[in-house]
Design an enzyme around this catalytic site. Structure first.
Site, PDB file in Angstrom:
ATOM      1  N   ASP B  16       0.827  -1.214   0.000  1.00 36.90           N
ATOM      2  CA  ASP B  16       0.000   0.000   0.000  1.00 36.90           C
ATOM      3  C   ASP B  16       0.860   1.262   0.000  1.00 36.90           C
ATOM      4  OD1 ASP B  16      -2.414   1.355  -0.014  1.00 36.90           O
ATOM      5  OD2 ASP B  16      -2.664   1.320   2.155  1.00 36.90           O
ATOM      6  N   HIS B 207      -7.757   0.125   9.509  1.00 33.95           N
ATOM      7  CA  HIS B 207      -6.766   0.605   8.540  1.00 33.95           C
ATOM      8  C   HIS B 207      -6.967   2.111   8.426  1.00 33.95           C
ATOM      9  CE1 HIS B 207      -4.519  -0.012   4.569  1.00 33.95           C
ATOM     10  NE2 HIS B 207      -4.990   1.218   4.439  1.00 33.95           N
ATOM     11  N   HIS B 209      -5.720   5.993   7.704  1.00 31.64           N
ATOM     12  CA  HIS B 209      -4.759   6.927   7.109  1.00 31.64           C
ATOM     13  C   HIS B 209      -4.701   8.170   7.993  1.00 31.64           C
ATOM     14  CE1 HIS B 209      -4.046   5.273   2.868  1.00 31.64           C
ATOM     15  NE2 HIS B 209      -4.500   4.293   3.625  1.00 31.64           N
ATOM     16  N   CYS B 240      -1.240  10.301   0.046  1.00 38.90           N
ATOM     17  CA  CYS B 240      -2.668  10.192  -0.217  1.00 38.90           C
ATOM     18  C   CYS B 240      -2.886  10.483  -1.684  1.00 38.90           C
ATOM     19  CB  CYS B 240      -3.463  11.167   0.644  1.00 38.90           C
ATOM     20  SG  CYS B 240      -5.238  11.039   0.358  1.00 38.90           S
ATOM     21  N   ASN B 249      -0.787   6.637   4.973  1.00 41.28           N
ATOM     22  CA  ASN B 249      -0.960   5.610   5.998  1.00 41.28           C
ATOM     23  C   ASN B 249      -0.360   6.032   7.334  1.00 41.28           C
ATOM     24  OD1 ASN B 249      -1.995   2.947   4.760  1.00 41.28           O
ATOM     25  ND2 ASN B 249      -0.490   3.661   3.255  1.00 41.28           N
TER      26      ASN B 249
END
Lengths: 300, 300
Positions: B16, B207, B209, B240, B249
């Site tokens: 990711d 999860h 950010h 992002c 993240n």
């Protein structure tokens, strides 16, 4: 969970933030910052500090700043006054609320203000007396509340003693400062429980630095403990004087975003406070320390 | 409060995080990163993605990365496999756990993976069947769980439906993703309460950010709701993609610091994970997105 419905943000950027800046900042820029913060709806702004310019050159113009700002009704414009002379200078400048500053760590007290904790407290007695005469409220800071750069962990009981003494002396509010930003949420809650045993929680405030990224989690934990006053610094101004390159004060913008999300009223307009943050960041020629500011700017 | 005593960190940096990098990163650097993360004690690492290089060029070398890493016993090395072809490629590369990716927002699904939510779920059916045959576990991601860049707020009920479908289909764990980092602690708790009504909480992961700086507060709120698995990215890798210049993240280092402070065991060594973060930041020629990393480096 009894989270507060309203939070008072004490904006410390003009004082705690700017005092760490190396390059001199013009009085007019400081005035503009304070006026921008007033316009954004902050109800409590620490404007400057009346301290020997030998120690904190950046705060030399505090009287001029107080003379230049547009004071809005209902907003507290406060100043840090470490001693009686500073207090008198603050009164001469028309300051209506002052703050005093003690440490929970003996080593930090010695190295930062050159005296023991007990000596620092005794120096505040004449300030408290004079403040009473002037009808001026005094706020107390306790630094190193969750850790000290020299001593490491600090026993919450030790913080409690200093907080209790300041409260007994007449401080209407005690701000517990994680000066080096090392604390996490559990330690924060324990601290509030211990100090809250001697000082009513409605007279406590949280002052979290974001050095280790923990400030918002600590604020959320504090809210769960019933704390409703938090010190914040616009654009995260402040840095960490004990660790160059590390983050300093928690950014006002990020705290307002959190509180908005929690449905807790602050009276602060997020867009306007973000504007104030961008303006002062531009003056200082640096990127804002606020993630919210970065996200809002990136979104356009 | 029943906070977990152990948290599993799912390290998503190599996938990711790196997938958003514009400049190609050598396979050897990716292998070094994964090996560093293994050495730091992470028990679950998402190593790469088996997706058309037309869509995500940075993930083209995932098979080589899997071939090159030193696999330690007890560590899960997973890969994202958006379709049957990707799944077969992952199996050929010796992958032992895969992940699929759906959105809670219809607009995001259409723009990000070019199909409706329902279509995306139906594409996962053959993957689930094949995974069962191979004895491979499948993890499910739900993006936009707290907001969508196109639709704004997302109803938790909508997230619940997608999470429930993935769980019913056979995903052993559903990771709820705040893809654009807009959520705050209350919304996080509500989300877990709603989704937790259909998917047992021990099968949910968070999860987050850090786009608006809220990730650690949201993780603390999630812990209070009994969530014990969090996706993190070393050095905050990721950015992002919907807001250039904003944070991505949450940084693994910062989460480990929080969990250490809360006395929650992760098996991760903070110094070693900070080392891994500094190494990959150097490769990418950028400052780490981890405040803990900055603070540790500044402290020296």
């Amino acid at each position: 969970m009894n989270m507060p419905s309203h939070v008072r943000i004490v904006e410390v950027g003009p004082r705690d933030g700017l005092q760490n800046e190396r390059n001199p900042i013009e009085v007019s820029q400081k005035i503009r910052l304070v006026d921008d913060l007033s316009a954004a709806g902050l109800e409590h702004i620490e404007v400057g500090s009346f301290v020997s310019p030998k120690w904190v050159p950046q705060m030399a113009g505090s009287a001029e700043v107080f003379a230049g700002i547009g004071r809005k009704p209902g907003i507290t414009y406060a100043a840090l006054t470490p001693n009686r002379r500073g207090f008198e200078a603050a009164m001469a400048a028309g300051v209506t609320e002052v703050a005093v500053f003690a440490a929970a760590s003996e080593s930090f007290s010695q190295r930062n203000i050159n005296c023991s904790i007990a000596e620092s407290l005794s120096r505040f007695v004449p300030i408290m007396d004079a403040a009473r005469l002037h009808g001026v409220r005094v706020r107390g800071y306790v630094s190193c509340a969750l850790g000290c750069p020299y001593e490491g962990m600090i026993d919450p009981e030790q913080v409690m003693v200093v907080a209790r003494d300041l409260y007994t002396m007449g401080c209407y509010e005690i701000s517990l400062g994680d000066t080096i930003g090392v604390g996490t949420a559990s330690a924060t809650r324990t601290l509030i429980e211990v100090v809250g045993g001697k000082v009513p929680r409605e007279h406590l405030a949280g002052h979290f630095h974001d050095t280790y990224g923990q400030a918002l989690a600590n604020i959320y934990a504090s809210l769960q403990e019933g704390i409703a006053v938090f010190d914040c610094s616009i654009a995260g101004l402040g840095g960490c004087p004990y660790a160059t390159g590390a983050s300093g004060n928690v950014a006002t913008e990020d705290v307002v975003y959190l509180l908005n999300g929690l449905g807790i009223e602050t009276g602060v307009d997020l867009e306007q406070v973000a504007y104030a943050g961008r303006a002062i960041s531009q003056v200082l020629g640096r990127t804002s320390g606020s993630k919210v500011s970065a996200a809002l700017s990136a979104r356009g």
